[in-house]
Write a protein that holds these residues in place. Sequence first.
Motif, PDB file in Angstrom:
ATOM      1  N   GLY A  63      67.255  30.486  55.732  1.00  0.00           N
ATOM      2  CA  GLY A  63      68.290  30.350  54.569  1.00  0.00           C
ATOM      3  C   GLY A  63      69.271  29.300  55.064  1.00  0.00           C
ATOM      4  O   GLY A  63      69.686  28.337  54.276  1.00  0.00           O
ATOM      5  N   ALA A  64      69.686  29.404  56.459  1.00  0.00           N
ATOM      6  CA  ALA A  64      70.894  28.741  56.952  1.00  0.00           C
ATOM      7  C   ALA A  64      70.253  27.144  57.404  1.00  0.00           C
ATOM      8  O   ALA A  64      70.808  26.212  56.903  1.00  0.00           O
ATOM      9  CB  ALA A  64      71.338  29.293  58.142  1.00  0.00           C
ATOM     10  N   ILE A  65      69.039  27.211  57.582  1.00  0.00           N
ATOM     11  CA  ILE A  65      68.397  25.877  58.136  1.00  0.00           C
ATOM     12  C   ILE A  65      68.049  24.877  57.171  1.00  0.00           C
ATOM     13  O   ILE A  65      68.340  24.089  57.014  1.00  0.00           O
ATOM     14  CB  ILE A  65      67.080  26.156  59.047  1.00  0.00           C
ATOM     15  N   VAL A  66      67.370  25.735  55.960  1.00  0.00           N
ATOM     16  CA  VAL A  66      66.872  25.037  54.770  1.00  0.00           C
ATOM     17  C   VAL A  66      68.338  24.405  54.003  1.00  0.00           C
ATOM     18  O   VAL A  66      68.375  23.401  53.390  1.00  0.00           O
ATOM     19  CB  VAL A  66      65.912  25.831  53.970  1.00  0.00           C
ATOM     20  N   SER A  67      69.082  25.548  53.851  1.00  0.00           N
ATOM     21  CA  SER A  67      70.393  25.173  52.950  1.00  0.00           C
ATOM     22  C   SER A  67      71.262  23.937  53.500  1.00  0.00           C
ATOM     23  O   SER A  67      71.916  23.196  52.930  1.00  0.00           O
ATOM     24  CB  SER A  67      71.284  26.184  53.029  1.00  0.00           C
ATOM     25  N   ALA A  68      71.000  23.678  54.984  1.00  0.00           N
ATOM     26  CA  ALA A  68      71.783  22.755  55.837  1.00  0.00           C
ATOM     27  C   ALA A  68      71.147  21.358  55.173  1.00  0.00           C
ATOM     28  O   ALA A  68      71.895  20.585  55.393  1.00  0.00           O
ATOM     29  CB  ALA A  68      71.635  22.780  57.304  1.00  0.00           C
ATOM     30  N   PHE A  69      69.968  21.329  54.579  1.00  0.00           N
ATOM     31  CA  PHE A  69      69.449  19.956  54.272  1.00  0.00           C
ATOM     32  C   PHE A  69      69.205  20.039  52.708  1.00  0.00           C
ATOM     33  O   PHE A  69      69.137  18.798  52.357  1.00  0.00           O
ATOM     34  CB  PHE A  69      68.166  19.849  54.940  1.00  0.00           C
TER      35      PHE A  69
END
Length: 464
Positions: A366-372
């Motif tokens: 969730g964090a990694i994808v949401s960062a982009f």
Amino acid sequence: MSIELITVVALGLVFLIATVLPVHMGALAFVAAFVVGTAFVGEDTDDIVGGFPGDLFVILVGVTFLFAIAKGNGTVDRLVQLAVRAVGGRIALIPWVMFGVTAVLTAAGAVVPAAVAIIAPIGMGFALRYRINPMLMGLLIINGASAGGFSPISIFGSIVNGVVSRNGLPSNPGLLFVSSFVFNLALSIVVFLLFGGRELLRRSAENAALGGSGRIAVAAEPGTSVALGGGAVGHSRTSTTTGGSGGRSGTGTAGSGGTAEPEHLPLERDHVLTVLGLVFLAVGALAFGLDVGFTALTVAVVLSLISPASAKAAVGQVAWPTVLLICGIVTFVALMERVGTIDWLGNLVTRIGAPLFAAILICLIGAIVSAFASTTGILGALIPLAVPFLLAGEIGPIGLIIALSISSSVVDSSPFSTSGALVVANAPAEQTDRVFRGLMIWGFSMCAVAPLLSWLIFVVPGWG
């Protein structure tokens, strides 16, 4: 090699090449989307361009164009003066005022990017004028937006609580809001200490020792400033130091303690019209749901028609390199979503036998994808993917939902998210690269830190 793995490798290469070589990352991302899309997915250019974030493009161009006009005609300078008076001139409080205002806007129902779009240009104007680290100002604005973003009537809160309710999972909207607010407040205290807050406190203390009660004088005209006790405030072409009792100097009058009292200059026609335009943007976006980008463009065009001279150079000040960068990355991430890379990663996690390990992986994704990509989209997608896992009863659903919500929203500080991009776009021109790199480092560090902390605090104890 599967297409999902190919897209992950391609994204990694984009970052690696842009880091090692002086090649624009946004242009690389567009090329990667074209090559992967046509050679491996079988898409045509219309499909690839379909992933272009037109809404984000309009927001970035519209907001930076409007505030370029506001800066050019002196309106931002006057707003800075008024706001500094409102906090008694204590510059250490200014970033916290920005945090609070943005949190109130999002808690009341404003879309997070809309609130950041309205507050970031003003906050970054403060940062430039009063030598506040733009990273400090930008991160407190973004964290403020995230802090208020999960109230029961907010956009993020409504999405999460709605998904949880539709899937028959236990929920606690009040706890979600309080947990997110406290987490972002604590994170902002760390930001304040890391990025110059202590220096701001020390500067106020020094002024207080000189009899200024920690106050700073407000510049009376763009490009001028008054120095207190020998320390110039802000960026200036000319600077005047106030000395002894009753002395008259430049734009202010020095009192017995050496504190200058700025003149209250009236707002001129262009200032009044620009302020009315900004109010229209805020009310239209927050109260009536008008699109931030198109509304900002409309206001900017109207101001240009009314006063062409003040708007003449504004188009050239739109943050075009930032627009290319953000839109290129998001276009490639849209390709990843179309080919199922995000779902593929989520399904891999749900097959893991160890519940606690699976929970932290969900938060990391969730964090990694949401960062982009869109935080709104991630919240709406990952929680349903985790429903079978949550219904098994091995992990407290309320704790995991809170951890996933925090992990997916705190990383909005990434310069590839809308909020981070708006901060970069409104940073002082000479510091844009520095702010971009700083937010990229901070945002990526949050991709690891936020999931781990939220997992330890909310998931491991078994909340819910």
